[in-house]
Design a protein around this motif. Structure first.
Motif, PDB file in Angstrom:
ATOM      1  N   LEU A   9       0.833  -1.209   0.000  1.00  0.00           N
ATOM      2  CA  LEU A   9       0.000   0.000   0.000  1.00  0.00           C
ATOM      3  C   LEU A   9       0.863   1.253   0.000  1.00  0.00           C
ATOM      4  N   ARG A  10       1.883   1.235   0.830  1.00  0.00           N
ATOM      5  CA  ARG A  10       2.767   2.405   0.887  1.00  0.00           C
ATOM      6  C   ARG A  10       3.447   2.639  -0.459  1.00  0.00           C
ATOM      7  N   GLN A  11       3.902   1.554  -1.077  1.00  0.00           N
ATOM      8  CA  GLN A  11       4.589   1.713  -2.366  1.00  0.00           C
ATOM      9  C   GLN A  11       3.632   2.221  -3.434  1.00  0.00           C
ATOM     10  N   GLN A  12       2.403   1.755  -3.412  1.00  0.00           N
ATOM     11  CA  GLN A  12       1.426   2.225  -4.382  1.00  0.00           C
ATOM     12  C   GLN A  12       1.150   3.722  -4.200  1.00  0.00           C
ATOM     13  N   LEU A  13       1.095   4.171  -2.945  1.00  0.00           N
ATOM     14  CA  LEU A  13       0.902   5.598  -2.698  1.00  0.00           C
ATOM     15  C   LEU A  13       2.088   6.413  -3.203  1.00  0.00           C
ATOM     16  N   LEU A  14       3.285   5.875  -2.994  1.00  0.00           N
ATOM     17  CA  LEU A  14       4.477   6.573  -3.500  1.00  0.00           C
ATOM     18  C   LEU A  14       4.451   6.631  -5.026  1.00  0.00           C
ATOM     19  N   ASN A  15       3.989   5.556  -5.655  1.00  0.00           N
ATOM     20  CA  ASN A  15       3.870   5.554  -7.122  1.00  0.00           C
ATOM     21  C   ASN A  15       2.849   6.592  -7.578  1.00  0.00           C
TER      22      ASN A  15
ATOM     23  N   LEU B 158      -3.175  15.020   0.463  1.00  0.00           N
ATOM     24  CA  LEU B 158      -3.970  13.797   0.618  1.00  0.00           C
ATOM     25  C   LEU B 158      -3.088  12.552   0.621  1.00  0.00           C
ATOM     26  N   ILE B 159      -2.097  12.579  -0.248  1.00  0.00           N
ATOM     27  CA  ILE B 159      -1.190  11.427  -0.313  1.00  0.00           C
ATOM     28  C   ILE B 159      -0.410  11.304   0.990  1.00  0.00           C
ATOM     29  N   ASP B 160       0.059  12.440   1.514  1.00  0.00           N
ATOM     30  CA  ASP B 160       0.772  12.400   2.798  1.00  0.00           C
ATOM     31  C   ASP B 160      -0.139  11.874   3.900  1.00  0.00           C
ATOM     32  N   GLN B 161      -1.401  12.291   3.891  1.00  0.00           N
ATOM     33  CA  GLN B 161      -2.362  11.820   4.893  1.00  0.00           C
ATOM     34  C   GLN B 161      -2.572  10.314   4.768  1.00  0.00           C
ATOM     35  N   ALA B 162      -2.656   9.864   3.521  1.00  0.00           N
ATOM     36  CA  ALA B 162      -2.820   8.428   3.290  1.00  0.00           C
ATOM     37  C   ALA B 162      -1.607   7.650   3.776  1.00  0.00           C
ATOM     38  N   LEU B 163      -0.408   8.185   3.552  1.00  0.00           N
ATOM     39  CA  LEU B 163       0.814   7.518   4.015  1.00  0.00           C
ATOM     40  C   LEU B 163       0.826   7.428   5.546  1.00  0.00           C
ATOM     41  N   ARG B 164       0.390   8.507   6.189  1.00  0.00           N
ATOM     42  CA  ARG B 164       0.333   8.475   7.656  1.00  0.00           C
ATOM     43  C   ARG B 164      -0.689   7.430   8.133  1.00  0.00           C
ATOM     44  N   SER B 165      -1.807   7.354   7.429  1.00  0.00           N
ATOM     45  CA  SER B 165      -2.833   6.368   7.798  1.00  0.00           C
ATOM     46  C   SER B 165      -2.327   4.945   7.639  1.00  0.00           C
TER      47      SER B 165
ATOM     48  N   PRO C 280      -1.844   2.549 -10.060  1.00  0.00           N
ATOM     49  CA  PRO C 280      -1.483   2.245  -8.671  1.00  0.00           C
ATOM     50  C   PRO C 280      -2.558   2.691  -7.682  1.00  0.00           C
ATOM     51  N   LEU C 281      -3.270   3.770  -8.016  1.00  0.00           N
ATOM     52  CA  LEU C 281      -4.309   4.239  -7.116  1.00  0.00           C
ATOM     53  C   LEU C 281      -5.462   3.233  -7.044  1.00  0.00           C
ATOM     54  N   ASP C 282      -5.863   2.688  -8.195  1.00  0.00           N
ATOM     55  CA  ASP C 282      -6.925   1.677  -8.204  1.00  0.00           C
ATOM     56  C   ASP C 282      -6.487   0.419  -7.450  1.00  0.00           C
ATOM     57  N   ASN C 283      -5.226   0.054  -7.652  1.00  0.00           N
ATOM     58  CA  ASN C 283      -4.698  -1.110  -6.942  1.00  0.00           C
ATOM     59  C   ASN C 283      -4.726  -0.867  -5.441  1.00  0.00           C
ATOM     60  N   PHE C 284      -4.336   0.354  -5.063  1.00  0.00           N
ATOM     61  CA  PHE C 284      -4.373   0.741  -3.659  1.00  0.00           C
ATOM     62  C   PHE C 284      -5.798   0.644  -3.115  1.00  0.00           C
TER      63      PHE C 284
END
Length: 695
Positions: free
Chosen positions: A346-352, A385-392, A591-595
């Motif tokens: 999940l983290r890698q997908q967010l980074l992508n 939003l991406i940073d928030q998702a990474l924190r989550s 990657p977002l859909d995969n996430f």
């Protein structure tokens, strides 16, 4: 057979034991005329048979060679017999008031045989018992002995009539008589009803033998356990062996004991012999049952580690199944190795996604020079939003780690407590309690055996002194001299047995432990797993929302919002630039859909778990029961103890009669024997009480 019949020749009638065996065993063999056979120690010959009566009556008339008596033996219901349907119809008709034809046929057969031979007794089992009783209520001088009989039609048994010529033996686990009494039909049995301790509570294996009192042509025992396994053994079931009779008179010892006899050397010798053949043999049989139960308990106790390991493994499996069999949660109970990989993914997908978003924003801020002045460049606002998702995702890792740690605590710390008893410090509550209890029972059995053996010698010695004293008195009378002094009977102390303090809740010990275990497990689940599972579900819901917001932002970036009034000649330039941005958006959506799909799968699994956790204890309960003490083995322990309990109860009846016979005697030696008898009876009752706890 265990119950060695008294050799005293004053018994001039066929014994109840013989009649019961005839009713439950030999009645179903359908012997031919003139067939000779032996029941216990008595010889019999078949004088007449009736197996073709159209009303379904099956009966034979036999003669006891030793007493000369004639007896009619009525057969019970034979569903597979030639007239089996008539038997079944008769069984149903017994519920009514009209006398069924088969009962009339039985009375007619009796009249014919009685006229020819002078029949002294009748007997039968089940329907055969009803047939015998139907004869006996009309012929007061004919003795009827039945085994688990069916009822008589309403009105055939007269109210307030005693029917002293009828004795009905009900075996302990018979379904028919239990049902009849449960329906308040006890007033439709004439005469006396005695409950005897025949049979075992294994209804699936012993339903038929519990009713007829025997195993047909097979061995007269029920096997418990499996060969070569700890505690394998046999429990004797022959109904006649469980009829307790006076050592001296042969009278059944139910409802008040036997008539008092004269105490002399012959009767003391009879008692000494019976103490070996009836009392000590019974005690040995009880000991055998107790030892087999102990073997099972010791075996279960030795396998505590294995039982606990299986219980822990079952918990891990059941808990992981609670996620809906999702492979994402494999290993959650042992460190969550799979979920860690999922969170890393999940983290890698967010980074992508973040890389793609930056590329999109870079393209937005770098339009072709010819259209740059017509484009109103804007930030997408997705980085936050991406940073928030990474924190989550990071917080999720913490929550899942906590879930895994809590699960590990339950497996390693709480589950061992499910089979333990913190109050006593026992790590294996039920097995330890039974083991400690059985140790005391075993010691008491050995002590009681020695006491009865010493008592038997005292009885024998008293008999010899009785004879010597009698001879000395006779000589003194003839010679005019005073009789010589006789030696005293050897005395021995009868110490009280130690009472077991274990198994205060008797056979409920396991049920109480199971109930406690289920309650404790539910508390631990509610405290350690339910809250964090709810937190994880909330975090995943938040991640779903963030994912949808990022997706919306990307889709918004794909609309033509970057220009105002664009000259027609520059549209082609803009289109190429717009296509480039949309390609980058589509690249970001993968990657977002995969996430999003992964988050949804995790949320679905947690939703399953949240719905499953309240029922987990119920799903786990059968494994808890077997881990505390294997169900079938626990049932075998109870069965063995029950058989030992029954045997000791029979010993009590015998010794109560012994005390009764010695009571009121003036001779000091007999008074001393009475005192010893009472002490031994008290110890038998103590041992019986302790054994009864596990029965």
């Amino acid at each position: 057979m265990l119950l060695t019949k008294s050799k005293v020749k004053q018994i001039k009638k066929t014994s109840d034991q013989d009649l019961v065996e005839l009713a439950g065993l030999h009645a179903y063999k359908k012997y031919d005329k003139d067939k000779k056979f032996i029941v216990n120690r008595s010889r019999y010959v078949v004088k007449n048979i009736s197996y073709t009566n159209i009303n379904g009556l099956d009966a034979m008339t036999i003669q006891n060679f030793d007493t000369g008596e004639y007896t009619i033996v009525f057969q019970g219901t034979q569903v597979k017999g030639k007239y089996g349907m008539r038997d079944m119809i008769t069984d149903i008709q017994l519920l009514n008031s009209a006398e069924p034809e088969q009962l009339k046929a039985a009375r007619t057969y009796f009249d014919r045989m009685n006229e020819k031979y002078g029949v002294k007794s009748v007997c039968g089992n089940s329907l055969g018992g009803a047939l015998a009783n139907a004869v006996a209520v009309h012929h007061k001088n004919v003795r009827a002995v039945t085994l688990d009989p069916a009822i008589l039609p309403e009105g055939m048994v007269k109210t307030n009539h005693k029917y002293p010529n009828v004795t009905n033996y009900f075996t302990k686990y018979d379904g028919l008589t239990r049902g009849e009494l449960g329906l308040n039909l006890g007033d439709r049995f004439p005469g006396r009803i005695y409950r005897i301790n025949s049979g075992v509570p294994h209804f699936s294996r012993a339903f038929a033998s519990n009713h007829v009192g025997y195993n047909g042509d097979g061995p007269q025992y029920i096997e418990i356990g499996k060969k070569d396994e700890p505690g394998y053994g046999k429990i004797a079931i022959a109904a006649d062996e469980h009829i307790v009779t006076s050592i001296w008179t042969g009278e059944p010892l139910y409802g008040g004991g036997s008539g008092q006899i004269k105490i002399n050397k012959a009767n003391l010798d009879t008692l000494a012999d019976a103490l070996s053949s009836q009392v000590l043999e019974r005690l040995n049989r009880a000991s055998e049952y107790i030892q087999n139960a102990n073997e099972i308990v010791a075996s279960e106790k030795a396998q505590r580690t294995r039982r606990l390991a299986k219980l822990q493994k079952h918990f891990e499996t059941i808990l992981e199944d609670g996620f809906g069999n999702s492979p994402l949660f494999k290993g959650m109970t042992t460190g969550g190795y799979m979920i860690q990989s999922v969170l890393d993914h999940l983290r890698q997908q967010l980074l992508n996604v973040d890389i793609c978003v930056r590329a999109i924003e870079s393209a937005i801020f770098s339009p072709p020079a010819k259209i740059a002045k017509f484009v109103l460049a804007k930030h997408l606002g997705l980085s936050g939003l991406i940073d928030q998702a990474l924190r989550s995702v990071h917080e999720l890792r913490h929550h899942f780690d906590q879930f895994s740690r809590n699960t590990s605590k339950i497996v390693k710390h709480d589950i061992p407590h499910l089979i333990a008893d913190e109050a006593t410090g026992a790590v294996d509550a039920v097995a330890d309690a039974f083991y400690k209890h059985e140790v005391i029972v075993g010691k008491n059995h050995k002590k009681l055996y020695r006491q009865i053996e010493a008592y038997r010698k005292q009885v024998r010695e008293t008999g010899r002194n009785f004879q010597a004293t009698d001879v000395a008195i006779a000589v003194g009378i003839r010679s005019g001299a005073a009789p010589s002094h006789q030696s005293a009977v050897h005395s021995s102390a009868v110490a009280a047995l130690e009472s077991s303090k274990y198994l205060p809740y008797k056979t409920k010990t396991k049920a109480l432990q199971v109930g406690h275990a289920k309650s404790e497990l539910m508390i631990e689940l509610q405290a350690k797993l339910n809250p964090i599972a709810g937190t994880i579900y909330g975090a995943l819901t938040t991640l779903e929302g963030i994912s949808e917001s990022i997706s919306g932002g990307l889709k918004f970036a794909g609309h033509a919002i970057w220009y105002g009034s664009l000259p027609t000649m520059l549209v082609a330039w803009f289109t190429d630039w717009d296509d480039q941005i949309n390609r980058k958006i589509r690249h970001a959506m993968k990657p977002l859909d995969n996430f999003a799909d992964t988050v949804h799968a995790l949320k679905k699994g947690i939703a399953y778990l949240n719905a499953y956790l309240p029922n987990l204890t119920a799903e786990y309960a059968p494994f808890i029961e077997n881990a505390i003490f294997k169900n079938d083995r626990y049932a075998d322990v109870i069965t063995y103890n029950g058989a030992a309990d029954d045997t000791l109860e029979e010993m009590e009846l015998l010794f109560q009669d012994i005390v009764h016979q010695f009571s009121g005697q003036e001779a000091k030696a007999i008074t001393a024997l009475e005192s010893q008898s009472k002490k031994i009876l008290k110890n038998i009752q103590q041992l019986h009480s302790d054994v009864q706890r596990g029965a």
